[in-house]
Design a protein around this motif. Structure first.
Motif, mmCIF file in Angstrom:
data_model
loop_
_atom_site.group_PDB
_atom_site.id
_atom_site.type_symbol
_atom_site.label_atom_id
_atom_site.label_comp_id
_atom_site.label_asym_id
_atom_site.label_seq_id
_atom_site.Cartn_x
_atom_site.Cartn_y
_atom_site.Cartn_z
ATOM 1 N N ARG A 158 46.853 38.558 33.746
ATOM 2 C CA ARG A 158 47.983 39.393 34.152
ATOM 3 C C ARG A 158 47.907 39.722 35.635
ATOM 4 N N GLU A 159 49.075 39.959 36.226
ATOM 5 C CA GLU A 159 49.127 40.272 37.654
ATOM 6 C C GLU A 159 48.684 41.704 37.955
ATOM 7 N N ASP A 160 48.541 42.540 36.924
ATOM 8 C CA ASP A 160 48.175 43.935 37.150
ATOM 9 C C ASP A 160 46.723 44.225 36.789
ATOM 10 N N THR A 161 45.883 43.182 36.677
ATOM 11 C CA THR A 161 44.489 43.359 36.289
ATOM 12 C C THR A 161 43.584 42.499 37.168
ATOM 13 N N LEU A 162 42.412 43.023 37.494
ATOM 14 C CA LEU A 162 41.401 42.283 38.249
ATOM 15 C C LEU A 162 40.318 41.839 37.267
ATOM 16 N N TYR A 163 40.018 40.543 37.238
ATOM 17 C CA TYR A 163 39.110 39.982 36.235
ATOM 18 C C TYR A 163 37.762 39.607 36.855
ATOM 19 N N PHE A 164 36.687 40.042 36.183
ATOM 20 C CA PHE A 164 35.322 39.752 36.607
ATOM 21 C C PHE A 164 34.601 39.086 35.442
ATOM 22 N N ASP A 165 34.109 37.875 35.645
ATOM 23 C CA ASP A 165 33.516 37.076 34.579
ATOM 24 C C ASP A 165 32.049 36.790 34.922
ATOM 25 N N PHE A 166 31.128 37.227 34.048
ATOM 26 C CA PHE A 166 29.703 37.078 34.323
ATOM 27 C C PHE A 166 29.093 35.825 33.690
ATOM 28 N N ASP A 167 29.927 34.913 33.241
ATOM 29 C CA ASP A 167 29.419 33.674 32.653
ATOM 30 C C ASP A 167 28.643 32.785 33.625
ATOM 31 N N PRO A 168 28.860 32.853 34.952
ATOM 32 C CA PRO A 168 28.021 32.040 35.845
ATOM 33 C C PRO A 168 26.531 32.241 35.613
ATOM 34 N N ILE A 169 26.145 33.439 35.151
ATOM 35 C CA ILE A 169 24.733 33.721 34.888
ATOM 36 C C ILE A 169 24.157 32.697 33.917
ATOM 37 N N CYS A 170 24.953 32.321 32.927
ATOM 38 C CA CYS A 170 24.486 31.366 31.913
ATOM 39 C C CYS A 170 24.356 29.951 32.472
ATOM 40 N N ASP A 171 24.928 29.711 33.641
ATOM 41 C CA ASP A 171 24.836 28.397 34.294
ATOM 42 C C ASP A 171 23.879 28.414 35.472
ATOM 43 N N GLY A 172 23.032 29.443 35.529
ATOM 44 C CA GLY A 172 22.023 29.505 36.578
ATOM 45 C C GLY A 172 22.511 30.058 37.900
ATOM 46 N N ILE A 173 23.701 30.676 37.917
ATOM 47 C CA ILE A 173 24.230 31.293 39.137
ATOM 48 C C ILE A 173 24.098 32.810 38.995
ATOM 49 N N PRO A 174 23.270 33.469 39.805
ATOM 50 C CA PRO A 174 23.058 34.912 39.669
ATOM 51 C C PRO A 174 24.218 35.716 40.270
ATOM 52 N N GLY A 175 25.324 35.729 39.549
ATOM 53 C CA GLY A 175 26.502 36.438 40.062
ATOM 54 C C GLY A 175 27.627 36.396 39.057
ATOM 55 N N TYR A 176 28.837 36.481 39.540
ATOM 56 C CA TYR A 176 30.005 36.521 38.668
ATOM 57 C C TYR A 176 31.140 35.739 39.305
ATOM 58 N N ALA A 177 32.142 35.421 38.499
ATOM 59 C CA ALA A 177 33.368 34.798 38.997
ATOM 60 C C ALA A 177 34.491 35.813 38.931
ATOM 61 N N TRP A 178 35.539 35.576 39.717
ATOM 62 C CA TRP A 178 36.671 36.506 39.690
ATOM 63 C C TRP A 178 37.991 35.742 39.704
ATOM 64 N N ILE A 179 38.993 36.393 39.135
ATOM 65 C CA ILE A 179 40.372 35.920 39.196
ATOM 66 C C ILE A 179 41.228 37.114 39.600
ATOM 67 N N PHE A 180 41.780 37.050 40.814
ATOM 68 C CA PHE A 180 42.608 38.132 41.349
ATOM 69 C C PHE A 180 43.994 37.592 41.681
ATOM 70 N N PRO A 181 45.036 38.371 41.430
ATOM 71 C CA PRO A 181 46.347 37.983 41.955
ATOM 72 C C PRO A 181 46.302 38.026 43.478
ATOM 73 N N TYR A 182 46.966 37.062 44.111
ATOM 74 C CA TYR A 182 46.969 36.971 45.574
ATOM 75 C C TYR A 182 48.320 37.458 46.081
ATOM 76 N N PHE A 183 48.303 38.658 46.642
ATOM 77 C CA PHE A 183 49.528 39.280 47.145
ATOM 78 C C PHE A 183 49.678 39.032 48.643
ATOM 79 N N VAL A 184 50.850 38.598 49.048
ATOM 80 C CA VAL A 184 51.214 38.496 50.459
ATOM 81 C C VAL A 184 52.590 39.127 50.611
ATOM 82 N N SER A 185 52.692 40.091 51.518
ATOM 83 C CA SER A 185 53.958 40.805 51.757
ATOM 84 C C SER A 185 54.531 41.379 50.466
ATOM 85 N N GLY A 186 53.635 41.853 49.601
ATOM 86 C CA GLY A 186 54.069 42.573 48.414
ATOM 87 C C GLY A 186 54.376 41.735 47.200
#
Length: 352
Positions: A158-186
């Protein structure tokens, strides 16, 4: 007065800036107090944390904002100029020497190289801060991030939610992935998808390949020529931020090591630094006693300490075990979804 301050930046604003662009509620709260809501951008209603062991929602007391950083940063710069602060853009600091009498800068401009001395210098120059390196101040871990803009083909985010996914940890990446809506000029013009390596140990090409695969699986297609990367410096309890005539703030000092949140920690760090600097100026001193220790006693210092402890666990040894512990912790899930506080302020509610 504000006319006593000079902002020095190597860029010409507005300029491109790699960043997810999310501002959590505690940041929007302080920004509203200082300058109001910047134009453009978008508003989200909350955050969603995801992992292989389940999902949970994070609901704050107020909204989160999402901005294109070129627009956001240019607005903040103009707000400073409007209050009388001097600006020197397209000016690169190449050397710094902090001393007991003054702090000396060597700067390169279009017209040549200059040398100037200042009573105080505030280094807000990012992960690879020359102010930190030149002064020998100890910094925290430097992580690595990659990100690009994607088009949604079948994604359900959804465009009104910020998503943080910690599955990279299971692939040997010590961090998280994100999916954010990209707003330009509103308005939303795409989706920012990336991954954070919170320990700086994974090659950039692996991060880029992982991001492409992850985005494809989620229903997104790359809309840029490349996936860009940049470093990120995190705060920890050993971080140093002061020498006579010099203070480090923002990412030069260190940001949230769990999610890499930088805007809100930088602002609260700056509030603390400004208060301590005023005390020092009033006393006619170029030193600040216990600058780092006293910061640890502030709300923001405690927040960063708590976040660094969580990061050490889920980005350290046995990450999948700690991920299961955190995502199954009923009290934490209830606090996060209650909508009564703000991300980064949960430390006061939890046993530590």
């Amino acid at each position: 007065s504000t006319s006593d301050f000079i902002l020095i930046d190597k860029a010409k604003f507005p300029r491109p800036k790699l960043c997810g662009g999310g501002v959590t509620y505690r940041g929007t709260e302080l920004l509203t107090e200082l300058v109001g809501k910047p134009p453009g951008g978008g508003v989200s209603v909350g955050l969603e944390f995801r992992s292989v062991v389940g999902n949970f929602d994070v609901r704050e007391k107020g909204p989160q904002w999402v901005y294109d950083r070129s627009e956001f940063d240019a607005f903040l710069l103009e707000a400073c100029i409007a209050r009388g602060v001097q600006l020197r853009d397209e000016t690169t600091v190449t050397e710094l020497e902090a001393g007991h009498e003054s702090t000396k800068l060597t700067m390169k401009t279009k017209s040549g190289t200059t040398h100037e001395s200042f009573a105080w210098v505030i280094g807000a120059d990012g992960a690879n801060s020359i102010a930190r390196r030149a002064s020998g101040l100890r910094g925290g871990i430097v992580g690595r991030l990659v990100e690009a803009v994607f088009e949604k083909e079948g994604g359900t985010e959804r465009e009104d939610t910020l998503y943080f996914d910690f599955d990279p940890i299971c692939d040997g990446i010590p961090g998280y992935a994100w999916i954010f809506p990209y707003f330009v000029s509103g308005r939303v013009v795409g989706w920012k998808i990336g991954v954070m390596d919170g320990r700086g140990v994974v090659p950039g090409e692996k991060l880029r390949s992982w991001t492409l695969d992850y985005a494809k699986e989620r229903g997104y297609r790359l809309s840029e020529e490349k996936i860009a990367g940049w470093p990120e410096r995190y705060w920890d309890w050993r971080t140093q931020g002061h020498k006579p005539g010099l203070l480090l703030i923002g990412e030069a000092f260190g940001i949230d090591p769990l999610l890499g949140e930088g805007i809100a920690p930088a602002m609260f760090n700056a509030v603390y630094a400004a208060d301590r600097l005023k005390q020092s100026l009033d006393a006619g001193s170029r030193t600040i006693r216990h600058y780092e220790r006293d910061f640890m006693r502030t709300e923001e210092g405690l927040n960063l300490w708590f976040q660094s402890g969580l990061a050490d666990r889920i980005y350290g040894r046995h990450p999948e075990r700690w991920l299961r512990v955190l995502f199954s912790m009923k009290h934490l899930r209830e606090l996060a979804g209650g909508g009564n506080d703000a991300y980064g302020r949960l430390v006061k509610h939890l046993p530590v």
